[in-house]
Design a protein around this motif. Structure first.
Motif, mmCIF file in Angstrom:
data_model
loop_
_atom_site.group_PDB
_atom_site.id
_atom_site.type_symbol
_atom_site.label_atom_id
_atom_site.label_comp_id
_atom_site.label_asym_id
_atom_site.label_seq_id
_atom_site.Cartn_x
_atom_site.Cartn_y
_atom_site.Cartn_z
ATOM 1 N N TYR A 17 0.842 -1.198 0.000
ATOM 2 C CA TYR A 17 0.000 0.000 0.000
ATOM 3 C C TYR A 17 0.873 1.243 0.000
ATOM 4 O O TYR A 17 1.771 1.385 0.828
ATOM 5 N N VAL A 18 0.615 2.140 -0.953
ATOM 6 C CA VAL A 18 1.341 3.408 -1.049
ATOM 7 C C VAL A 18 0.476 4.494 -0.423
ATOM 8 O O VAL A 18 -0.539 4.905 -0.996
ATOM 9 N N ALA A 19 0.846 4.951 0.780
ATOM 10 C CA ALA A 19 0.080 5.979 1.478
ATOM 11 C C ALA A 19 0.295 7.340 0.821
ATOM 12 O O ALA A 19 1.237 7.529 0.040
ATOM 13 N N GLU A 20 -0.552 8.294 1.155
ATOM 14 C CA GLU A 20 -0.504 9.605 0.489
ATOM 15 C C GLU A 20 0.783 10.373 0.802
ATOM 16 O O GLU A 20 1.188 11.245 0.034
ATOM 17 N N ASP A 21 1.464 10.027 1.901
ATOM 18 C CA ASP A 21 2.694 10.743 2.259
ATOM 19 C C ASP A 21 3.947 9.923 1.942
ATOM 20 O O ASP A 21 5.033 10.223 2.437
ATOM 21 N N ALA A 22 3.819 8.893 1.109
ATOM 22 C CA ALA A 22 4.966 8.022 0.803
ATOM 23 C C ALA A 22 6.059 8.774 0.065
ATOM 24 O O ALA A 22 5.783 9.642 -0.770
ATOM 25 N N ASP A 23 7.303 8.456 0.394
ATOM 26 C CA ASP A 23 8.447 8.969 -0.358
ATOM 27 C C ASP A 23 8.465 8.228 -1.700
ATOM 28 O O ASP A 23 8.607 7.000 -1.741
ATOM 29 N N TRP A 24 8.308 8.979 -2.797
ATOM 30 C CA TRP A 24 8.098 8.342 -4.101
ATOM 31 C C TRP A 24 9.348 7.604 -4.596
ATOM 32 O O TRP A 24 9.240 6.547 -5.199
ATOM 33 N N LYS A 25 10.517 8.112 -4.301
ATOM 34 C CA LYS A 25 11.752 7.430 -4.714
ATOM 35 C C LYS A 25 11.863 6.068 -4.024
ATOM 36 O O LYS A 25 12.160 5.050 -4.662
ATOM 37 N N LYS A 26 11.627 6.061 -2.713
ATOM 38 C CA LYS A 26 11.634 4.797 -1.983
ATOM 39 C C LYS A 26 10.583 3.847 -2.544
ATOM 40 O O LYS A 26 10.828 2.642 -2.702
ATOM 41 N N THR A 27 9.414 4.387 -2.844
ATOM 42 C CA THR A 27 8.302 3.569 -3.321
ATOM 43 C C THR A 27 8.662 2.838 -4.601
ATOM 44 O O THR A 27 8.457 1.626 -4.724
ATOM 45 N N LEU A 28 9.209 3.559 -5.563
ATOM 46 C CA LEU A 28 9.577 2.932 -6.832
ATOM 47 C C LEU A 28 10.640 1.862 -6.633
ATOM 48 O O LEU A 28 10.562 0.767 -7.205
ATOM 49 N N GLU A 29 11.633 2.148 -5.809
ATOM 50 C CA GLU A 29 12.716 1.188 -5.580
ATOM 51 C C GLU A 29 12.197 -0.081 -4.904
ATOM 52 O O GLU A 29 12.583 -1.195 -5.269
ATOM 53 N N VAL A 30 11.324 0.098 -3.914
ATOM 54 C CA VAL A 30 10.793 -1.056 -3.190
ATOM 55 C C VAL A 30 9.895 -1.897 -4.093
ATOM 56 O O VAL A 30 9.985 -3.134 -4.107
ATOM 57 N N ILE A 31 9.034 -1.254 -4.866
ATOM 58 C CA ILE A 31 8.128 -2.001 -5.749
ATOM 59 C C ILE A 31 8.911 -2.805 -6.779
ATOM 60 O O ILE A 31 8.639 -3.992 -7.005
ATOM 61 N N ILE A 32 9.883 -2.180 -7.413
ATOM 62 C CA ILE A 32 10.665 -2.885 -8.432
ATOM 63 C C ILE A 32 11.417 -4.066 -7.826
ATOM 64 O O ILE A 32 11.447 -5.169 -8.382
ATOM 65 N N ASN A 33 12.018 -3.869 -6.660
ATOM 66 C CA ASN A 33 12.735 -4.970 -6.021
ATOM 67 C C ASN A 33 11.782 -6.097 -5.640
ATOM 68 O O ASN A 33 12.053 -7.279 -5.919
ATOM 69 N N ALA A 34 10.674 -5.742 -5.001
ATOM 70 C CA ALA A 34 9.737 -6.758 -4.525
ATOM 71 C C ALA A 34 9.107 -7.535 -5.675
ATOM 72 O O ALA A 34 8.813 -8.728 -5.543
#
Length: 399
Positions: free
Chosen positions: A211-228
């Motif tokens: 789940y990507v919350a409204e205050d998520a750090d977008w750089k972290k989000t992309l890196e985590v999604i791609i890795n996972a």
């Protein structure tokens, strides 16, 4: 069941490490027979089947890690003396005989056996037919290691049964079984549950959500999604579903960027009707069953949610109860999410790929349990024991 002392157990494991290392070519040759016979229509299953020098090194390392762990049997859990003088000590004890049913992965023949044996359990290995030759030679290696230390080979046994024979065995075992661990897809798990006559500990499907919350750090989000998603598609800890809060700043731009990043990694994207409004060129999810599905492929589903509570509700409904993650910069939001998600492992700003015995500091694992009894998460050495009460009296009678 006879208890084996730790030194003898470790001697067996040392012998096994030497035998595998000296017989690499024999193992690789056996695995080649399996690979040559495999129809490559299931890439994830094929990936799990492959044995190479790196995988052999991992097998040897897994045995070494377990060898170096403390024997988990006969460890004191609690001790008390009652007012009446009874002394009660609770200690760890072996299960007895464990049966594991698994698909494709020859390394399970190593990890399951080493863990069961070190915890003083016998193990029955029912691997899939696609890994027959690999499993056969690995069990031979185990038997050689046991014989080299003057132990019976029935501590580690390979069951060569077809589906009908397995069904009959589960209903009427020809020897006592204390625990069955099915490690595979939904159909395998259901088959075992329907037919087993003893306790079943489920190593469930993944179908992991983020789940990507409204205050998520977008750089972290992309890196985590791609890795996972892309690090290992055959892993039960791989990511399958992403839920994005509709109130995230620059919602449409971020969805488009996520699409670009995923497509650059050759991930096939499907979306719900809300996300389809922004990502018009993607395929829309038309069947609710997709939300229950574990993909084991370069495929991901993206949906939009109004808030965290909707995300929690959706995850608890559809996920396999394996691993779930939240991307947020708020520790309070993370805590709320993690406390209310019904999964074996919950993550804050981290990839679901860490749900693994080695990565979590447990060491080699028998499976990742999605059951709640007797243990949830990685089943390592310490989790392959039950307990026993030792009660000491002096002619005590209950009045």
């Amino acid at each position: 069941m006879k208890l084996i002392n730790e030194k003898l157990k470790n001697n067996v494991l040392a012998s096994m490490m030497t035998i595998i290392d000296k017989n690499r070519e024999t193992l690789l040759s056996a695995n080649k027979k399996d690979l040559d016979a495999f129809q490559k229509d299931d890439q994830a299953l094929y990936d799990r089947l492959v044995v190479n020098d790196a995988k052999i090194d991992e097998m040897i390392n897994a045995i070494s890690e377990v060898k170096n762990q403390t024997d988990p049997v006969s460890k004191e859990i609690s001790r008390r003396e009652l007012d009446n003088g009874l002394k009660i000590i609770n200690k760890t004890a072996p299960f007895g005989t464990i049966m594991i049913i698994y698909e494709s992965r020859p390394d399970v023949t190593i990890e399951a056996a080493v863990l069961a044996f070190k915890a003083n359990n016998k193990i029955l290995l029912k691997g899939g037919k696609e890994a027959y030759h690999s499993n056969k030679i690995l069990v031979k290696f185990w038997h050689d290691a046991l014989r080299a230390n003057n132990l019976e080979t029935d501590w580690i046994k390979m069951l060569e049964l077809n589906r009908e024979e397995t069904q009959a065995f589960l209903k009427n075992p020809t020897e006592p079984i204390d625990l069955i661990v099915p490690r595979g897809g939904e159909r395998l798990i259901q088959f075992v549950k329907e037919n087993a006559s003893c306790a079943v500990l489920v190593s469930g499907r993944g179908n992991n959500f983020l789940y990507v919350a409204e205050d998520a750090d977008w750089k972290k989000t992309l890196e985590v999604i791609i890795n996972a998603k892309t690090d290992k598609i055959s892993g039960c800890n791989a990511l399958d579903k992403v839920l994005i809060d509709k109130h995230i700043p620059n919602y449409e731009a971020k969805l488009n960027e996520l699409k670009e990043v995923l497509e650059a990694s050759k991930v096939n994207i499907i979306v719900d009707s809300e996300v389809k409004k922004t990502l018009s060129s993607t395929t829309e999810i038309e069947n609710e069953a997709i939300w229950f599905e574990e993909f084991l492929a370069m495929k991901i589903a993206i949906g939009a949610v109004e808030n965290m509570d909707e995300a929690i509700s959706k995850i608890n409904k559809y996920s396999g109860g394996h691993s779930s993650a939240i991307l947020t910069e708020s520790t309070e939001k993370a805590a709320h999410f993690m406390e209310n998600i019904d999964s074996a492992a919950v993550y804050h700003n981290a990839s679901t790929r860490f749900t693994d015995g080695g990565q979590m500091g447990v060491g080699a694992e028998l499976a990742i349990s999605t059951d709640k009894l007797h243990h949830r998460g990685p089943l390592g050495l310490k989790q392959l024991v039950t307990n026993k009460y030792y009660v000491y009296g002096d002619g005590h009678v209950r009045v």
